[in-house]
Design a protein around this motif. Structure first.
Motif, PDB file in Angstrom:
ATOM      1  N   ARG A  71       1.753  11.421 -10.527  1.00 51.75           N
ATOM      2  CA  ARG A  71       1.190  12.789 -10.540  1.00 51.75           C
ATOM      3  C   ARG A  71       2.272  13.840 -10.793  1.00 51.75           C
ATOM      4  O   ARG A  71       2.066  14.767 -11.564  1.00 51.75           O
ATOM      5  CB  ARG A  71       0.479  13.068  -9.218  1.00 51.75           C
ATOM      6  N   GLU A 103       1.844   6.488  -7.083  1.00 51.07           N
ATOM      7  CA  GLU A 103       0.832   7.487  -7.459  1.00 51.07           C
ATOM      8  C   GLU A 103       1.417   8.896  -7.369  1.00 51.07           C
ATOM      9  O   GLU A 103       1.184   9.724  -8.252  1.00 51.07           O
ATOM     10  CB  GLU A 103      -0.395   7.380  -6.551  1.00 51.07           C
ATOM     11  N   ASN A 104       2.182   9.186  -6.337  1.00 50.22           N
ATOM     12  CA  ASN A 104       2.815  10.503  -6.198  1.00 50.22           C
ATOM     13  C   ASN A 104       3.795  10.764  -7.331  1.00 50.22           C
ATOM     14  O   ASN A 104       3.845  11.863  -7.886  1.00 50.22           O
ATOM     15  CB  ASN A 104       3.513  10.631  -4.843  1.00 50.22           C
ATOM     16  N   VAL A 107       2.275   1.700  -3.486  1.00 48.26           N
ATOM     17  CA  VAL A 107       1.233   2.225  -4.381  1.00 48.26           C
ATOM     18  C   VAL A 107       1.110   3.737  -4.203  1.00 48.26           C
ATOM     19  O   VAL A 107       1.038   4.488  -5.184  1.00 48.26           O
ATOM     20  CB  VAL A 107      -0.119   1.515  -4.154  1.00 48.26           C
ATOM     21  N   LYS A 108       1.110   4.214  -2.967  1.00 42.79           N
ATOM     22  CA  LYS A 108       1.031   5.665  -2.709  1.00 42.79           C
ATOM     23  C   LYS A 108       2.230   6.391  -3.301  1.00 42.79           C
ATOM     24  O   LYS A 108       2.088   7.462  -3.907  1.00 42.79           O
ATOM     25  CB  LYS A 108       0.935   5.931  -1.213  1.00 42.79           C
ATOM     26  N   LYS A 109       3.425   5.814  -3.151  1.00 35.57           N
ATOM     27  CA  LYS A 109       4.633   6.438  -3.720  1.00 35.57           C
ATOM     28  C   LYS A 109       4.559   6.492  -5.240  1.00 35.57           C
ATOM     29  O   LYS A 109       4.891   7.506  -5.847  1.00 35.57           O
ATOM     30  CB  LYS A 109       5.882   5.673  -3.281  1.00 35.57           C
ATOM     31  N   THR A 126      -7.383   2.630  -6.886  1.00 34.00           N
ATOM     32  CA  THR A 126      -6.309   3.594  -7.119  1.00 34.00           C
ATOM     33  C   THR A 126      -6.051   3.708  -8.619  1.00 34.00           C
ATOM     34  O   THR A 126      -6.598   2.941  -9.416  1.00 34.00           O
ATOM     35  CB  THR A 126      -4.996   3.161  -6.428  1.00 34.00           C
ATOM     36  N   ILE A 154       0.847  -1.208   0.000  1.00 33.04           N
ATOM     37  CA  ILE A 154       0.000   0.000   0.000  1.00 33.04           C
ATOM     38  C   ILE A 154       0.877   1.250   0.000  1.00 33.04           C
ATOM     39  O   ILE A 154       0.602   2.211  -0.741  1.00 33.04           O
ATOM     40  CB  ILE A 154      -0.973  -0.015   1.202  1.00 33.04           C
ATOM     41  N   ASP A 155       1.960   1.255   0.780  1.00 35.73           N
ATOM     42  CA  ASP A 155       2.894   2.394   0.770  1.00 35.73           C
ATOM     43  C   ASP A 155       3.549   2.561  -0.598  1.00 35.73           C
ATOM     44  O   ASP A 155       3.716   3.692  -1.073  1.00 35.73           O
ATOM     45  CB  ASP A 155       3.971   2.220   1.845  1.00 35.73           C
ATOM     46  N   ALA A 187      -4.269  -3.960  -2.696  1.00 36.73           N
ATOM     47  CA  ALA A 187      -3.544  -2.698  -2.488  1.00 36.73           C
ATOM     48  C   ALA A 187      -3.841  -1.668  -3.566  1.00 36.73           C
ATOM     49  O   ALA A 187      -3.845  -0.468  -3.298  1.00 36.73           O
ATOM     50  CB  ALA A 187      -2.045  -2.954  -2.405  1.00 36.73           C
ATOM     51  N   VAL A 188      -4.099  -2.115  -4.798  1.00 39.61           N
ATOM     52  CA  VAL A 188      -4.333  -1.178  -5.898  1.00 39.61           C
ATOM     53  C   VAL A 188      -5.810  -0.907  -6.151  1.00 39.61           C
ATOM     54  O   VAL A 188      -6.156  -0.036  -6.947  1.00 39.61           O
ATOM     55  CB  VAL A 188      -3.658  -1.640  -7.215  1.00 39.61           C
TER      56      VAL A 188
END
Length: 113
Positions: free
Chosen positions: A19, A15-16, A11-13, A55, A8-9, A51-52
């Motif tokens: 973007r 996505e950042n 995936v957030k990285k 997203t 999950i972490d 996790a995804v």
């Protein structure tokens, strides 16, 4: 299973990063996991869909590359795989070695469409 939280972490990285680089679609995420890492590849694969979910990575493919373990013998400086040789240098039989590879867990590539 700590893999879910770590993925999950990741995936957030990703996505950042997407973007920040104006990416709207990602085709494939490539992770490298060392043989001595605390991450178990099959668990990473099994928790990836959860996790995804919801997203921007929901439709991505996950590719995992396994990085082999390596150790350098303190006695003769030979490099060997400590898993295959049970932590014993195959050249001089010494059991003292320093791990030089295999603990990695990293994002290798983000492949956009």
């Amino acid at each position: 299973m700590h893999e879910l939280g770590v993925v999950i972490d990741i995936v957030k990285k990703v996505e950042n990063i997407a973007r920040a680089n104006s990416l709207t679609t990602i085709d494939t995420l490539v992770l490298q996991i060392g043989e001595l890492s605390s991450m178990i590849p099959r668990y990473v694969e099994s928790c990836y869909p959860a996790a995804v979910d919801g997203t921007m990575l929901e439709a991505t493919n996950l590719r995992i590359e396994i990085l082999p373990a390596a150790a350098r013998c303190r006695k003769c400086s030979s490099v060997f795989n400590p898993l295959k040789h049970e932590d014993c240098c195959p050249h001089c039989s010494a059991k003292e070695a320093d791990i030089t590879a295999g603990r990695e867990f990293m994002i290798k590539e983000i492949i956009a469409c």
